[in-house]
Design a protein around this motif. Structure first.
Motif, short mmCIF file in Angstrom:
data_model
loop_
_atom_site.label_atom_id
_atom_site.label_comp_id
_atom_site.label_asym_id
_atom_site.label_seq_id
_atom_site.Cartn_x
_atom_site.Cartn_y
_atom_site.Cartn_z
N ALA A 405 150.46 87.04 -12.73
CA ALA A 405 150.11 86.56 -14.06
C ALA A 405 150.68 85.15 -14.24
CB ALA A 405 150.68 87.49 -15.12
N PRO A 406 149.97 84.25 -14.91
CA PRO A 406 150.45 82.88 -15.08
C PRO A 406 151.88 82.79 -15.62
CG PRO A 406 148.17 83.00 -15.74
CD PRO A 406 148.60 84.42 -15.46
N LYS A 407 152.21 83.58 -16.63
CA LYS A 407 153.55 83.51 -17.22
C LYS A 407 154.62 83.93 -16.19
CE LYS A 407 156.65 83.25 -20.60
NZ LYS A 407 157.85 83.76 -19.92
N ASP A 408 154.36 85.00 -15.47
CA ASP A 408 155.33 85.46 -14.48
C ASP A 408 155.50 84.43 -13.36
OD1 ASP A 408 155.60 87.79 -15.92
OD2 ASP A 408 154.22 88.94 -14.66
N ALA A 409 154.40 83.87 -12.92
CA ALA A 409 154.45 82.89 -11.84
C ALA A 409 155.20 81.63 -12.27
CB ALA A 409 153.04 82.53 -11.38
N MET A 410 154.96 81.20 -13.51
CA MET A 410 155.64 79.99 -13.99
C MET A 410 157.12 80.25 -14.26
SD MET A 410 153.59 77.47 -13.79
CE MET A 410 152.97 78.30 -12.33
N ASP A 411 157.47 81.48 -14.61
CA ASP A 411 158.89 81.83 -14.73
C ASP A 411 159.57 81.69 -13.37
OD1 ASP A 411 158.88 82.37 -17.43
OD2 ASP A 411 158.58 84.53 -17.20
N THR A 412 158.88 82.09 -12.31
CA THR A 412 159.43 81.94 -10.96
C THR A 412 159.60 80.47 -10.61
OG1 THR A 412 158.39 84.01 -10.23
CG2 THR A 412 159.02 82.43 -8.52
N VAL A 413 158.61 79.66 -10.97
CA VAL A 413 158.71 78.23 -10.72
C VAL A 413 159.91 77.64 -11.46
CG1 VAL A 413 157.57 75.98 -11.02
CG2 VAL A 413 156.23 77.97 -10.32
#
Length: 426
Positions: A405-413
């Motif tokens: 999910a975009p939010k999860d991926a950006m949290d990782t970034v």
């Protein structure tokens, strides 16, 4: 994407290299015993571009008989790591073609010679100010702009006309509408977005008025509402009617370019470095069929693309004679005459106004990209900025394939960025 630079390790390596490295053709006190031979690492395309730079080297040697240049082609995707290793040990070139994003990092590590007041920077006022600013670190100049570039929307005019489209789209929503029309009326894919590459995703962030980080405010911004909106739009470019499904294979770049050059896809986001190859494609035997426009804008009403390109830098570890020769070489390679020559041969964009001769502007690709350069955004003076593309690209690939999910991926970034930028707030 290229791996980032561990500045502290590089500084330690530099200290060793400065003690261990010497350059051929000069005595230990830096005075030349005879003709000086310098090494130059070129990172341009070895097939299409490098031969023209080699021709310039011959012209330089003819005008400077006491300087010989050993020209070495280094693949761009390997160059940053090779330079990092060479400058931290032995075998570093006296001068080299450096991507603009590397300059601040190499300068911070102490690898680059300041060029202010040297022959290399004698024409500093002739260059586009924003490009000179990108070549600086903490107020000093560490590179001379050789070529510049940015991303634009490249499109097939004939296919657009067949679909009844009379103007390039100005927003991502307009592009999606056009992509559907191209599939329906022209029978081709309307748009191919490069997946899993952080650099190509920057226009989506800029279109929402944000960036990966706020360098001045020392804040990580990839999880901001604006950034998440940008990433949602990015994801939609792989699923909207008429758009190509995400390709994250090792040959994805070649697949995209082959399809565009053959007229199987009508529009892509790309830079001027591909112009000469595009002209060889069957769809662009008539060069005027290539349309070039600014990248579409986002909901914030803004259109923006990253400023790329290459500087020529001089290695700080060379002795005085080799530095002097390298500085003279950098001045020659970035002169108006040399830039005009390279622009006509390679269809690249000069970095100084006096190199845009009538002959240079006669190339429709150059003229098209020159028109969109005003929408390009200079990179901030942040040594780690280029390294930010790695995590972003990896996680964008997962988003494009619907694996995260975009939010999860950006949290990782954001977590990865916090490690790279310990002084930045999330």
């Amino acid at each position: 994407m290229r791996r980032g630079i561990a500045a502290s390790a590089l500084v330690v390596a530099l200290a060793a290299s400065m003690a261990a490295c010497g350059s051929s053709g000069s005595s230990s006190d830096g005075k030349a015993d005879g003709p000086v031979s310098i090494t130059y690492w070129d990172t341009s395309n070895a097939t299409n571009e490098a031969p023209n730079y080699q021709e310039l080297v011959k012209k330089f040697e003819a005008a400077n008989p006491n300087i010989k240049v050993a020209f070495e082609s280094v693949p761009f995707d390997q160059a940053q790591n090779k330079l990092q290793t060479a400058m931290g040990a032995k075998g570093a070139p006296d001068a080299f073609r450096s991507e603009v994003g590397w300059t601040a990092a190499f300068a911070k590590a102490g690898f680059l010679e300041p060029l202010d007041g040297t022959p290399a920077a004698a024409d500093a006022a002739a260059f586009q100010p924003s490009l000179m600013q990108q070549a600086k670190y903490q107020g000093k100049t560490y590179g001379i702009p050789l070529v510049t570039d940015t991303l634009g929307l490249l499109y097939n005019k004939a296919l657009f006309a067949k679909a009844g489209i009379t103007a390039a789209p100005k927003t991502w929503d307009e592009l999606k509408t056009d992509a559907a029309a191209l599939k329906d009326k022209a029978g081709v894919d309307g748009f191919w977005m490069r997946a899993g590459d952080g650099y190509y995703a920057m226009p989506f962030l800029f279109g929402e008025g944000t960036d990966t980080v706020d360098a001045a405010g020392k804040k990580i911004t990839v999880t901001s509402p604006e950034a998440l909106k940008a990433i949602d739009t990015y994801k939609s470019m792989f699923t909207a009617p008429g758009t190509v499904k995400a390709d994250v294979t090792a040959d994805s770049y070649a697949h995209m370019m082959d399809a565009f050059n053959a007229g199987k896809v009508a529009a892509i986001i790309q830079g001027p470095w591909e112009i000469t190859n595009i002209y060889k494609g069957s769809a662009f035997a008539d060069k005027t069929n290539l349309g070039i426009a600014a990248v579409p804008g986002g909901s914030a009403g803004k259109s923006g693309a990253p400023t790329g390109g290459h500087n020529i830098s001089v290695y700080a570890g060379s002795d005085a004679a080799h530095k002097a020769a390298a500085e003279k070489f950098a001045a020659f390679m970035t002169s108006a005459e040399s830039q005009a020559f390279i622009a006509q041969k390679n269809s690249t964009l000069p970095t100084r106004a006096d190199a845009y001769t009538p002959e240079v502007k006669g190339d429709p690709g150059i003229a098209g990209f020159q028109a969109v350069l005003p929408s390009a955004r200079p990179r901030p003076e942040l040594p780690e900025y280029s390294s930010l593309f790695a995590s972003l690209g990896t996680n964008l690939g997962k988003i494009a394939q619907d694996q995260a999910a975009p939010k999860d991926a950006m949290d990782t970034v954001a977590t990865d960025y916090a490690k790279l930028l310990p002084g930045f707030a999330k």
